[in-house]
Write an enzyme that holds these catalytic residues in place. Structure first.
Site, PDB file in Angstrom:
ATOM      1  N   LYS A  97       0.816  -1.231   0.000  1.00 44.60           N
ATOM      2  CA  LYS A  97       0.000   0.000   0.000  1.00 44.60           C
ATOM      3  C   LYS A  97       0.841   1.270   0.000  1.00 44.60           C
ATOM      4  O   LYS A  97       0.521   2.223   0.702  1.00 44.60           O
ATOM      5  CB  LYS A  97      -0.997  -0.024   1.170  1.00 44.60           C
ATOM      6  CG  LYS A  97      -2.003  -1.179   1.076  1.00 44.60           C
ATOM      7  CD  LYS A  97      -3.148  -1.054   2.069  1.00 44.60           C
ATOM      8  CE  LYS A  97      -4.137  -2.200   1.944  1.00 44.60           C
ATOM      9  NZ  LYS A  97      -3.612  -3.504   2.419  1.00 44.60           N
ATOM     10  N   ARG A  98       1.886   1.282  -0.782  1.00 45.91           N
ATOM     11  CA  ARG A  98       2.693   2.480  -0.931  1.00 45.91           C
ATOM     12  C   ARG A  98       1.978   3.452  -1.853  1.00 45.91           C
ATOM     13  O   ARG A  98       0.971   3.099  -2.494  1.00 45.91           O
ATOM     14  CB  ARG A  98       4.077   2.145  -1.507  1.00 45.91           C
ATOM     15  CG  ARG A  98       4.888   1.124  -0.715  1.00 45.91           C
ATOM     16  CD  ARG A  98       5.169   1.553   0.704  1.00 45.91           C
ATOM     17  NE  ARG A  98       6.228   0.773   1.333  1.00 45.91           N
ATOM     18  CZ  ARG A  98       6.052  -0.171   2.250  1.00 45.91           C
ATOM     19  NH1 ARG A  98       4.835  -0.483   2.657  1.00 45.91           N
ATOM     20  NH2 ARG A  98       7.090  -0.806   2.783  1.00 45.91           N
TER      21      ARG A  98
END
Lengths: 284, 284
Positions: A97-98
């Site tokens: 989830k960057r």
């Protein structure tokens, strides 16, 4: 394209995505008693799970937060796990989830699409817009990598921002429209784009609507088991289009807990994955 | 509370937040020629920068993507850098932009508020709502940690989602209202909350409006220098309230490039930080 491979795996084996969110407390006694460091123990557990399930699951999702929590040792276990999944010929999803822009986004691409932490697909957060997605485009094109962008998450407070009404549709649909647009250049033979999305199973009607609205979008679906979703919820969607893989983590990888003989842990986990496969496919 | 410390540092030293987004290509020749691994080289560079600037900057922001890009070696350099900043008595901001729910959120808190990667403050992404923020609350209360939540980012495509009109105000203002609400339980003696936000400097009028709308919110402001913001842009805001620290990374830590004598790199970087401080404070 990776999305074609994933589609084929999901059709050929099962839509089950096994989540290796491995907490130290999940380790069976026969592993936690070993005189090794925690990284080695976690890797051994993950490796055995992959060996015992790769013929029945479509992919593995590794939640990096569990590994970051253990510091440098944890990151070693993450690296070895990602490497082993790919070496086994299975598809790896780095659930990271960057999401960051320009030069920073490029660094995330370097870090997670090659080198120690290489994944086939990663999850990303699109709040910053296309600038947080475009640094990955060259890797999608040249290395056959894929993205799942957060669209509609399965948690209670997802509504805080995602449900805000904006011009006749909720914010998450605006995000959906963006993901669709970003993905248009990456559509494979299966008809799906290598830029897919993450959609929770908490609201099955919504998910059904999303699968109709975005017919070229492939979905990574968390929320099976621990978060309340069931195989029946998925049936209506998967019957019409094999457009998703469904993740379960804790529900599978703790299946050996409370069994008398936990040396058979990998077999218990395999059985749990088979049961999940059955729970989904029996409605199809 | 950490936010009071940061406020005092910004008032007493300068609002400059020095960004240690250290790319290998930024290393001076005298370091890159050393016969050491890349982690040691990057740490040596970062350490010298901290030693030469800690009396003039309020805090250090370390962009973890630059370190993840180098794999396990990079994470070692990140851990050593975070440790050194805190050991030096300076405030460390882990620019990690994480955001995940429940058990996963707790793992990110464990990973970045204690152990190898411990930061005083981290950046987070609130797209998933309060569930992605609340796992950090115990650390804010019990360990005096802080958060900067993405509100209005400084990139071109920030408008993709953040500018969508929703009920008379744009999406980023909805996010601002959420951040304000989440922060209400964590307001320190300075009047600011330990849950602050990230607001870009690309749109100074917007930033001014945000500082008026949220008088208890402290801001981490990227976008100085490389991304186009100037000291004058900040003056109007900081004159009325010392509510922000302003980050520059590449603009400072490559100040030694193209100088004949790059053994003096830390002095060049100090001079650049002093110039940035002057550019901001001369308008106040």
């Amino acid at each position: 394209m990776i999305i074609d491979n994933l589609y084929n795996e999901a059709k050929g084996k099962s839509p089950v995505c096994l989540g290796l969110d491995t907490d130290e407390s999940y380790l069976p006694k026969c592993i936690s008693d070993l005189g090794e460091g925690v990284a080695d123990k976690i890797f051994k557990f993950n490796k055995d799970i992959v060996d015992h399930t790769k013929d029945i699951v479509s992919c593995y999702k590794v939640q990096i937060a569990y590994y970051e929590a253990l510091g440098l040792e944890g990151m070693k276990a993450y690296a070895k796990t990602m490497d082993y999944i790919r070496e086994s010929g299975s598809i790896s999803i780095g659930d990271i989830k960057r999401g960051d822009i320009a030069a920073t986004g490029e660094k995330y691409a370097t870090g997670h699409f090659q080198g120690d932490f290489e994944a086939d697909i990663i999850t990303v957060n699109g709040y910053m817009g296309e600038d947080a997605i475009s640094p990955f485009y060259p890797y999608l094109k040249e290395k056959g990598k894929g993205l799942f962008v957060l669209l509609r998450t399965s948690n209670k407070s997802a509504v805080d921002l995602q449900d805000v009404e904006a011009g006749g549709q909720k914010v998450y649909l605006h995000m959906g429209d963006l993901i669709k647009k970003w993905g248009e250049g990456f559509i494979g033979e299966s008809g799906f784009s290598s830029i897919g999305s993450v959609v929770g199973l908490t609201y099955p009607d919504e998910f059904y609507m999303l699968s109709k609205t975005y017919p070229n979008m492939f979905f990574l679906v968390p929320g099976y088991g621990a978060q309340g979703g069931t195989g029946k919820d998925l049936a209506r969607i998967l019957k019409e289009s094999a457009c998703a893989v469904v993740n379960s983590s804790r529900g599978l990888i703790t299946a050996h807990k409370n069994k008398t003989e936990d040396t058979d842990y990998a077999q218990h986990i395999r059985n749990a994955a088979l049961a999940m496969k059955g729970d989904i496919t029996r409605w199809l």
